[in-house]
Motif scaffolding. Structure first.
Motif, short mmCIF file in Angstrom:
data_model
loop_
_atom_site.label_atom_id
_atom_site.label_comp_id
_atom_site.label_asym_id
_atom_site.label_seq_id
_atom_site.Cartn_x
_atom_site.Cartn_y
_atom_site.Cartn_z
N GLU A 30 -2.00 6.05 -30.45
CA GLU A 30 -3.39 4.90 -30.88
C GLU A 30 -4.60 5.97 -30.21
OE1 GLU A 30 -5.13 1.29 -28.79
OE2 GLU A 30 -2.75 1.16 -27.95
N GLN A 31 -3.50 6.96 -29.03
CA GLN A 31 -5.32 7.79 -28.68
C GLN A 31 -5.58 8.63 -29.97
OE1 GLN A 31 -6.88 8.51 -25.59
NE2 GLN A 31 -6.04 6.40 -25.12
N GLU A 32 -4.77 9.29 -30.29
CA GLU A 32 -4.66 9.53 -31.90
C GLU A 32 -6.07 9.70 -33.07
OE1 GLU A 32 -1.33 11.48 -33.36
OE2 GLU A 32 -1.10 12.76 -31.48
N ILE A 33 -5.65 8.41 -33.09
CA ILE A 33 -6.31 7.74 -34.30
C ILE A 33 -7.54 5.93 -33.70
CG2 ILE A 33 -4.50 6.60 -35.43
CD1 ILE A 33 -4.79 3.72 -34.65
N THR A 34 -7.94 6.83 -32.73
CA THR A 34 -9.27 6.47 -31.94
C THR A 34 -9.57 7.83 -31.31
OG1 THR A 34 -8.26 5.69 -29.73
CG2 THR A 34 -8.09 3.54 -31.20
N ASP A 35 -9.66 8.30 -31.68
CA ASP A 35 -10.32 9.91 -31.28
C ASP A 35 -10.49 9.82 -29.70
OD1 ASP A 35 -11.68 12.24 -31.54
OD2 ASP A 35 -13.61 10.73 -31.53
#
Length: 670
Positions: A30-35
């Motif tokens: 989630e952190q990766e795809i939400t920058d």
């Protein structure tokens, strides 16, 4: 982890570190795809809004994701299907995003088009990955995307629909095979002719199969090619919206099968090798191939794939007002070997290192998050056969977040009983265990049979019970022993399955009246016949046939039990079981269910231990109106009597006449 007793199951404590690591991976994804949290998960689920063909009001914009491509052209009616430099997209950045802007008169509603994608050493025609409308030419059988920009957008009539809080009573249906004629049915026909049947039968949830576009009709909709396009073989997007809207007007929620476990391997009309590589959306090599399903397996480690799939969840909820999803093939997603041929007998089978696809589990965690963020009343159901712990447990308890899971062992057990045991040897103790085997922290949906049991290669319960007798033994004036047995057991099987179901119950269309044919879609193997890809409603509507009486029983059962919050009102509480007498009785809330499965023994003055009070009959499977023999009086009332054993002042009994192969439902007032 909020609670060391994860999932309220101390048996999982030994695997707490593994469970925590898998949850942590979902949060990292989630952190990766939400920058790194600078965006929210809803905003990044915009694949369908960013990619594909869109009219902005003063121009057309087309974008595509194709990292390996060297050039992309739009070809179609507007270019006379020739390459035209004016329709050449421009590479926007190094992330494989291609873009083109066009004047307002470049495209018009109804035009057909596709992409010509070039890559090092080759080229090929492709359907856009975010196509919202895909149609097949009836003569050439070629699929193309279609510009879909109607002047009048659909005006929702029931936009404020709120599903009831009743237990889920699901009617599983396939639009194309829902009509009696030997052809593909339409959304409009389903709305006009089938929805009223669903409502009349008492079901409050419609589960639609095969909504996402799929090139091969016979795949039952499970080999999806265009994930954002409602299948055009059934009609237009507006007609699908109208169907959903009409269901809402009848108080029926609509959920759809969502196929995110795999994709069709087709290249022109699918994602198989969209940019010339086999691994744009899928895993490289053998891991990207599902050998059993002959399809491609998504690579959930890729952020763009996760965004694609999350966007797909958002799209169906927002554009078509779906009320939730049945996620297909969850077991295949979870396990690197897809769970094929495996027996899951201990917790260790779920937590061994290197066997679970952590990225797939993370995706399911995020999918449930976004679905419930968008629509808190939406429901998600996991079709998961391994029994993976916590798949339908709340995320706050360390679960994956599905609202329900299918109790897939129940229909398997019914088939096993019918195939492997003589009627007089049915092990009721084992049956009781199987009907009630579920985790306390996970909601489940039970069913006696779904579409799986109706397919060619298997048999519905009624087909197994009747055999060839189903074709000549269903006239209500000429019952024989075999028909009476089949009618009795069909009703009893469905009643005990519903009465013990955890939190929901499912039926596949036609099974409620014992549909006499299996499902077989047209293909070369049957000379492209639609004979078995339809539903024979005329049998259900003929009052002279027992089919109609089975349907009447199902309606009485569904409408009667749901008024008492069944399924859903706690667990069934066993109060009596006699293996030799083939007798079983249990309470569910205020209702007492008594089943006599004996093949030839009817019991008079049979004593059932129950709390003292008055018991009035609500339902009797032996009613003549339901195809029974009418051996019990309707509406009879029973009062308990105290034990006759000296000194026993605590026990009370009902004295009942229980005909062979009969079940009764009694309302207690104690």
């Amino acid at each position: 982890m909020s609670d060391p007793g994860i999932f309220n199951d101390p048996g999982l404590l030994h695997h707490q570190k593994t469970i925590q690591a898998r949850l942590d991976r979902a949060r990292v994804m989630e952190q990766e795809i939400t920058d790194q949290g600078r965006k929210n998960i809803y905003d990044v689920a915009d694949y369908h809004l960013f990619f594909g063909l869109h009219f902005t009001g003063n121009a057309w914009c087309f974008r595509e994701w194709a990292p390996h491509a060297t050039a992309i052209y739009i070809i179609g009616d507007m270019t006379r299907w020739q390459l035209d430099e004016r329709f050449c997209l421009v590479s926007r950045d190094s992330n494989g995003i291609w873009e083109g802007w066009f004047d307002t008169d470049t495209f018009c509603h109804g035009q057909h088009y596709r992409l010509r994608v070039l890559w090092p050493g080759g080229e090929g025609d492709r359907i856009p990955t975010a196509a919202l409308r895909v149609v097949q030419d009836s003569h050439t059988l070629i699929f193309n995307a279609q510009v879909w920009q109607p002047w009048n957008t659909y005006a929702w009539k029931n936009s404020s629909f709120i599903p009831s809080d009743e237990p889920l009573l699901i009617y599983e249906a396939h639009v194309g095979m829902a009509q009696e004629e030997g052809r593909v049915g339409t959304y409009r026909e389903f709305e006009d002719h089938i929805l009223p049947r669903v409502a009349d039968a008492g079901y409050n949830t419609l589960q639609l199969m095969a909504v996402q576009e799929h090139p091969y009709y016979g795949s039952f909709g499970y080999h999806v090619s265009s994930f954002f396009a409602p299948s055009s073989r059934f009609g237009t997007p507006e007609e699908l919206k109208s169907l959903v809207d009409a269901a809402h007007g009848l108080g029926i929620r609509v959920i759809m099968d969502l196929i995110h476990s795999h994709a069709v391997k087709n290249e022109v009309e699918g994602l198989g090798a969209f940019d010339g590589t086999s691994h744009q959306f899928f895993h490289k090599g053998q891991r990207g191939i599902h050998k059993l399903w002959d399809s491609r397996c998504f690579d959930y480690d890729k952020n763009q794939v996760i965004k694609f799939l999350l966007s797909n969840c958002r799209y169906w909820l927002e554009k078509f007002k779906m009320d939730g999803f049945r996620f297909d093939g969850v077991t295949s997603m979870l396990f690197l070997d897809h769970g094929i041929g495996r027996a899951f007998t201990s917790y260790a089978d779920y937590y061994r290192k290197g066997e679970v696809d952590g990225a797939a589990l993370g995706y399911l965690f995020l999918a449930n998050r976004i679905i419930h963020d968008i629509s808190p009343r939406a429901i998600t159901i996991a079709e998961e056969v391994s029994g993976y712990p916590g798949i339908a447990a709340p995320q706050a308890l360390g679960g994956t977040g599905f609202d329900y899971r299918f109790a897939m062992g129940v229909p398997d057990y019914w088939i096993r009983l019918l195939k492997e045991f003589k009627d007089e040897l049915w092990p009721l103790g084992s049956l009781w265990y199987e009907l009630n085997a579920r985790r306390e922290d996970e909601k489940s949906i039970s069913y006696a049979e779904s579409h799986d049991q109706a397919l060619v290669g298997d048999q519905t319960l009624f087909m197994r019970l009747m055999g060839e007798n189903i074709y000549h033994g269903m006239w209500g004036t000429r019952p024989d022993i075999k028909t009476l047995r089949a009618l009795s057991l069909h009703k009893m099987i469905r009643l005990i399955t519903l009465a013990t179901a955890g939190d929901g119950y499912l039926n596949f269309m036609g099974n409620e009246f014992g549909h006499p044919e299996w499902i077989d879609f047209p293909g070369a193997h049957n000379q492209w016949s639609y004979h078995y890809a339809r539903r024979q409603w005329s049998l259900r509507d003929n009052p002279d046939l027992y089919f109609s009486r089975l349907a009447d029983f199902d309606r009485a059962m569904i409408n009667g039990l749901k008024s008492f919050n069944i399924p859903g009102d706690g667990r069934a509480q066993l109060c009596y079981h006699h293996e030799d007498h083939k007798m079983i009785a249990f309470f569910r809330g205020k209702l007492l269910f008594v089943f006599n499965f004996h093949t030839d023994s009817s019991y008079t003055n049979y004593l059932i231990p129950v709390p003292p009070g008055r018991y009035g009959m609500l339902l009797d499977t032996d009613e003549k109106a339901f195809g029974g023999q009418g051996r019990l009086s309707r509406g009879q009332v029973h009062f308990t009597t105290p034990s006759t054993v000296p000194g026993d002042i605590d026990n009370h009994f009902l004295s009942l006449y229980l005909p062979t192969r009969t079940a009764v439902v009694l309302l207690s007032s104690h």
